[in-house]
Design an enzyme around this catalytic site. Structure first.
Site, PDB file in Angstrom:
ATOM      1  N   ASN A  12      40.405  36.694   9.372  1.00 38.39           N
ATOM      2  CA  ASN A  12      41.016  36.684   8.719  1.00 38.39           C
ATOM      3  C   ASN A  12      41.222  37.856   8.013  1.00 38.39           C
ATOM      4  O   ASN A  12      40.377  38.917   6.897  1.00 38.39           O
ATOM      5  CB  ASN A  12      39.776  35.544   7.291  1.00 38.39           C
ATOM      6  N   TRP A  13      42.345  38.600   7.905  1.00 39.13           N
ATOM      7  CA  TRP A  13      42.788  39.545   7.617  1.00 39.13           C
ATOM      8  C   TRP A  13      42.578  39.985   6.060  1.00 39.13           C
ATOM      9  O   TRP A  13      42.930  41.108   5.463  1.00 39.13           O
ATOM     10  CB  TRP A  13      44.050  40.033   7.684  1.00 39.13           C
ATOM     11  N   LYS A  14      42.713  38.731   5.294  1.00 39.71           N
ATOM     12  CA  LYS A  14      42.599  38.892   3.841  1.00 39.71           C
ATOM     13  C   LYS A  14      43.600  39.710   2.959  1.00 39.71           C
ATOM     14  O   LYS A  14      45.081  39.482   3.933  1.00 39.71           O
ATOM     15  CB  LYS A  14      41.209  39.081   3.128  1.00 39.71           C
ATOM     16  N   HIS A  95      38.514  28.977   0.404  1.00 36.04           N
ATOM     17  CA  HIS A  95      38.046  30.427   0.588  1.00 36.04           C
ATOM     18  C   HIS A  95      37.065  30.365  -0.445  1.00 36.04           C
ATOM     19  O   HIS A  95      37.723  30.639  -1.641  1.00 36.04           O
ATOM     20  CB  HIS A  95      39.031  31.421   1.269  1.00 36.04           C
ATOM     21  N   GLU A  97      37.083  33.349  -2.268  1.00 35.08           N
ATOM     22  CA  GLU A  97      38.008  34.182  -3.136  1.00 35.08           C
ATOM     23  C   GLU A  97      38.318  33.399  -3.852  1.00 35.08           C
ATOM     24  O   GLU A  97      38.958  33.686  -5.076  1.00 35.08           O
ATOM     25  CB  GLU A  97      38.232  35.043  -1.980  1.00 35.08           C
ATOM     26  N   GLU A 167      30.237  30.161   4.902  1.00 37.09           N
ATOM     27  CA  GLU A 167      30.641  31.046   4.107  1.00 37.09           C
ATOM     28  C   GLU A 167      29.884  31.072   3.068  1.00 37.09           C
ATOM     29  O   GLU A 167      30.222  30.729   1.681  1.00 37.09           O
ATOM     30  CB  GLU A 167      31.949  31.206   3.904  1.00 37.09           C
ATOM     31  N   GLY A 173      32.015  40.700   2.824  1.00 38.45           N
ATOM     32  CA  GLY A 173      31.770  42.095   2.487  1.00 38.45           C
ATOM     33  C   GLY A 173      30.178  42.802   1.901  1.00 38.45           C
ATOM     34  O   GLY A 173      31.050  43.723   1.493  1.00 38.45           O
ATOM     35  N   SER A 212      29.829  38.389   6.767  1.00 39.84           N
ATOM     36  CA  SER A 212      29.652  39.841   7.496  1.00 39.84           C
ATOM     37  C   SER A 212      29.508  39.796   9.638  1.00 39.84           C
ATOM     38  O   SER A 212      28.088  40.515   9.522  1.00 39.84           O
ATOM     39  CB  SER A 212      28.111  41.181   6.326  1.00 39.84           C
ATOM     40  N   GLY A 233      35.576  38.605   8.632  1.00 38.70           N
ATOM     41  CA  GLY A 233      36.844  38.523   7.473  1.00 38.70           C
ATOM     42  C   GLY A 233      36.717  40.362   7.813  1.00 38.70           C
ATOM     43  O   GLY A 233      37.476  40.963   9.081  1.00 38.70           O
TER      44      GLY A 233
HETATM   45  P1  13P Z   1      32.789  39.259   6.199  1.00 39.52           P
HETATM   46  O1  13P Z   1      33.259  39.690   7.568  1.00 39.52           O
HETATM   47  O2  13P Z   1      34.050  41.285   5.376  1.00 39.52           O
HETATM   48  O3  13P Z   1      31.672  39.456   5.319  1.00 39.52           O
HETATM   49  O4  13P Z   1      34.250  38.076   5.474  1.00 39.52           O
HETATM   50  C1  13P Z   1      33.734  37.588   5.601  1.00 39.52           C
HETATM   51  C2  13P Z   1      35.079  36.468   4.998  1.00 39.52           C
HETATM   52  O5  13P Z   1      35.170  36.099   3.724  1.00 39.52           O
HETATM   53  C3  13P Z   1      35.720  35.678   6.369  1.00 39.52           C
HETATM   54  O6  13P Z   1      36.414  34.424   5.509  1.00 39.52           O
END
Ligand code: 13P
Length: 251
Positions: A12-14, A95, A97, A167, A173, A212, A233
Site C-alpha cells: 500500500n503506497w498510500k 483502511h 486511515e 491492521e 507506521g 510495520s 505500507g
Molecule cells: P506500515 O507498514 O507503514 O506500518 O503501514 C501498514 C499499512 O497501513 C498498510 O496498509
C-alpha cells in the site's frame, strides 16, 4: 486455520510516489521476478502502473473506491467499474486511515466492498483496533465487532474469495508490530467469527496482517497458521525490502 492458501503480499503506497519514482520501483519489482504480489499506487498513478505491469506477475491494487454504484454526479469519486477497466485486481476498503481521517464507517466499508465485488475485483477489507482499545483488553471484541457489522450490511457472501486485513492502528507506521502470536490469536478469532456464519467461506478467507511489516519480521508472521500474507505500507516503497517480504511469503 486457513486452507493453506498461497501467501499474498500487497504494498500500500498510500499518498506517495511520482512518475519517475514509480517507474524505478516497478522496474525493480519486475526485475526481481515477483509473482502474485500486488501494489496499490494512488489513483492518479494506476494507469502508469497498469501499463508497466501488463503481462507481469505483479498485480494492481487500488487504495479506495466509491460506495456509489454506476456513475454520476459524485465529484472526486472513482467508481469500481473505472478501477476494473484500468486493470485493478484488488481494492483496499476501510483502511484505518480512511476510518480515522475521513470518517468511514463499517456500513460504508461494506457498501464499498460490495461495489468491488460487483465489478469483478477482490476487496481487501481492513479492520483493526486502536491502542486504547487494545490496552483496555477489548481488541478481539472490537475487531470482531467491525467484521460482524460489515457482514450484517454486506452479507457473509461478501467475504467469499475476499481478502481481510487485520491492521492494528497502533502498529501502522510506528515500527511497533503485533507479535506473531498476538496476530495469530486475532486472525484465528476473525476466521472463527466468519465460520459461525459460513465455515466454507471462513476456511477460504485470506487474512493479511498489516502494521510495520518489514523484511526482518515477515517470516515469523508468515509462519503462523492463520496469517495468509501481509499488507505492507512503508516497506513497500523500498524495492529491496518489499522483495524480501515477498520472498519470505514464498518460502
Ligand atoms: P506500515 O507498514 O507503514 O506500518 O503501514 C501498514 C499499512 O497501513 C498498510 O496498509
Amino acid at each position: 486455520m486457513s486452507q493453506r492458501l498461497p501467501k499474498l503480499v500487497i504494498g500500500n503506497w498510500k499518498m506517495n510516489g511520482s512518475h519517475a519514482a514509480n517507474a524505478r520501483l516497478l522496474r525493480q519489482l519486475l526485475d526481481a521476478g515477483l509473482r502474485g504480489a500486488a501494489v496499490a499506487p494512488p489513483f492518479v498513478h494506476l494507469g502508469q502502473a497498469a501499463l508497466q505491469l501488463a503481462g507481469s506477475g505483479v498485480f494492481l491494487a487500488a487504495q479506495d473506491v466509491a460506495a456509489e454504484a454506476g456513475s454520476g454526479a459524485f465529484t472526486g469519486e472513482v467508481s469500481a467499474r473505472m478501477l476494473a477497466e484500468t486493470g485493478v485486481r484488488y481494492v483496499i476498503t476501510g483502511h484505518s486511515e480512511r476510518r480515522q481521517y475521513y470518517g468511514e464507517t463499517d456500513s460504508l466499508v461494506a457498501r464499498k466492498s460490495l461495489r468491488v465485488r460487483e465489478a469483478g475485483m477482490i476487496p481487501v477489507i481492513c479492520v483493526g483496533e486502536t491502542l486504547a482499545q487494545r490496552e483496555s483488553g477489548n481488541a478481539l471484541a472490537v475487531v470482531a465487532g467491525q467484521l460482524q457489522a460489515i457482514m450484517d450490511e454486506g452479507g457473509v457472501d461478501l467475504l467469499s474469495g475476499a481478502v481481510l486485513a487485520y491492521e492494528p492502528v497502533w502498529a501502522i507506521g510506528t515500527g511497533r508490530t503485533a507479535t506473531p502470536e498476538d496476530a495469530q490469536t486475532m486472525h484465528h478469532h476473525l476466521r472463527a467469527t466468519v465460520a459461525a456464519r459460513n465455515a466454507g467461506i471462513a476456511a477460504g478467507l485470506c487474512i493479511l496482517y498489516g502494521g510495520s511489516v518489514k523484511a526482518d519480521n515477515a517470516a515469523s508472521l508468515f509462519a503462523m497458521p492463520d496469517i495468509d500474507g501481509a499488507l505492507v505500507g512503508g516497506a513497500s516503497l523500498q524495492a529491496n525490502d518489499f522483495i524480501a517480504i515477498c520472498h519470505a511469503a514464498e518460502a
